[in-house]
Each structure stands twice: as structure tokens, then as C-alpha cells.
Design a protein around this motif. Structure first.
Motif, PDB file in Angstrom:
ATOM      1  N   TRP A   1       0.824  -1.208   0.000  1.00  0.00           N
ATOM      2  CA  TRP A   1       0.000   0.000   0.000  1.00  0.00           C
ATOM      3  C   TRP A   1       0.858   1.258   0.000  1.00  0.00           C
ATOM      4  CZ3 TRP A   1      -4.871  -0.554   3.600  1.00  0.00           C
ATOM      5  CH2 TRP A   1      -5.751  -1.460   3.024  1.00  0.00           C
TER       6      TRP A   1
ATOM      7  N   HIS B   1      -3.968   4.730  -1.203  1.00  0.00           N
ATOM      8  CA  HIS B   1      -4.314   4.007   0.019  1.00  0.00           C
ATOM      9  C   HIS B   1      -4.238   4.873   1.267  1.00  0.00           C
ATOM     10  CE1 HIS B   1      -4.688   0.194  -1.989  1.00  0.00           C
ATOM     11  NE2 HIS B   1      -3.547   0.416  -2.600  1.00  0.00           N
TER      12      HIS B   1
ATOM     13  N   MET C   1      -6.083   5.068   6.322  1.00  0.00           N
ATOM     14  CA  MET C   1      -5.806   4.090   5.268  1.00  0.00           C
ATOM     15  C   MET C   1      -7.090   3.742   4.510  1.00  0.00           C
ATOM     16  SD  MET C   1      -2.595   3.848   5.703  1.00  0.00           S
ATOM     17  CE  MET C   1      -2.233   2.611   4.476  1.00  0.00           C
TER      18      MET C   1
ATOM     19  N   LYS D   1      -4.314  -1.428   7.273  1.00  0.00           N
ATOM     20  CA  LYS D   1      -3.612  -2.410   6.450  1.00  0.00           C
ATOM     21  C   LYS D   1      -3.568  -3.759   7.163  1.00  0.00           C
ATOM     22  CE  LYS D   1       0.810  -3.067   4.102  1.00  0.00           C
ATOM     23  NZ  LYS D   1       1.458  -4.102   4.891  1.00  0.00           N
TER      24      LYS D   1
END
Length: 92
Positions: free
Chosen positions: A25, A30, A48, A58
Motif C-alpha cells: 500500500w 491508500h 488508510m 492495512k
């Protein structure tokens, strides 16, 4: 001549790691530097965003992918399969 951007598919081959693997990411898509929103999985604030723009940590996404490999490979994500969520329509 005008160039139009082709819309990216929500999941590209290689974006979804094998179970136990890590998401990449690093791309700015993201991260929302303007607003933290509740994670789709743990409800804690996060900047995120998933491949579809959903707020998610994540680590939460990686844990979900490991537990739901088939759905992840088909381009689905946690909020796609959780019809009865407490915050039902807070995802993109």
C-alpha cells in the motif's frame, strides 16, 4: 488531442497477497491525508483506504484476506459481505 484515463479495475492481478502475505500500500491511493474514518473491520479511526476506497487498517485488511482468501481473490472485501454492519453505509 485529449487523453482520457482508463479506469483501473478494482483488483489487479498481484494486488491481493497469498494468505499470510503483506499488502503493498505504498501508493498514495491508500492514504487519505484529510480525514480519518472508522475502519470497516475494527471501527477504530484510520487514514488508510482499501483498493476500493474503504477505510481499513492495512493489518486489518491482511488479516481479513488471510481468513477469506477466495472472496479477496474475486475482488470482494469485508464490507461487501457484511450486510448487517453497525455502520451499514459508511464505506465507499
Amino acid at each position: 488531442m485529449t487523453r482520457t484515463r482508463a479506469k483501473r479495475p478494482p483488483v489487479e492481478p498481484g494486488l491481493i497477497p497469498a494468505p499470510g502475505g503483506l499488502l503493498d500500500w505504498r501508493d498514495a491511493q491508500h492514504f487519505d491525508r484529510w480525514q480519518d474514518r472508522p475502519c470497516a473491520l475494527c471501527d477504530q479511526p484510520t487514514p488508510m483506504r482499501s483498493h476500493a476506497g474503504e477505510p481499513v487498517h492495512k493489518s486489518c485488511a491482511e488479516t481479513w484476506i488471510a481468513a477469506h482468501t477466495t472472496e479477496a481473490r474475486l475482488g470482494r472485501f469485508a464490507s461487501d459481505v457484511q450486510a448487517g454492519r453497525r455502520h451499514g453505509d459508511d464505506h465507499a
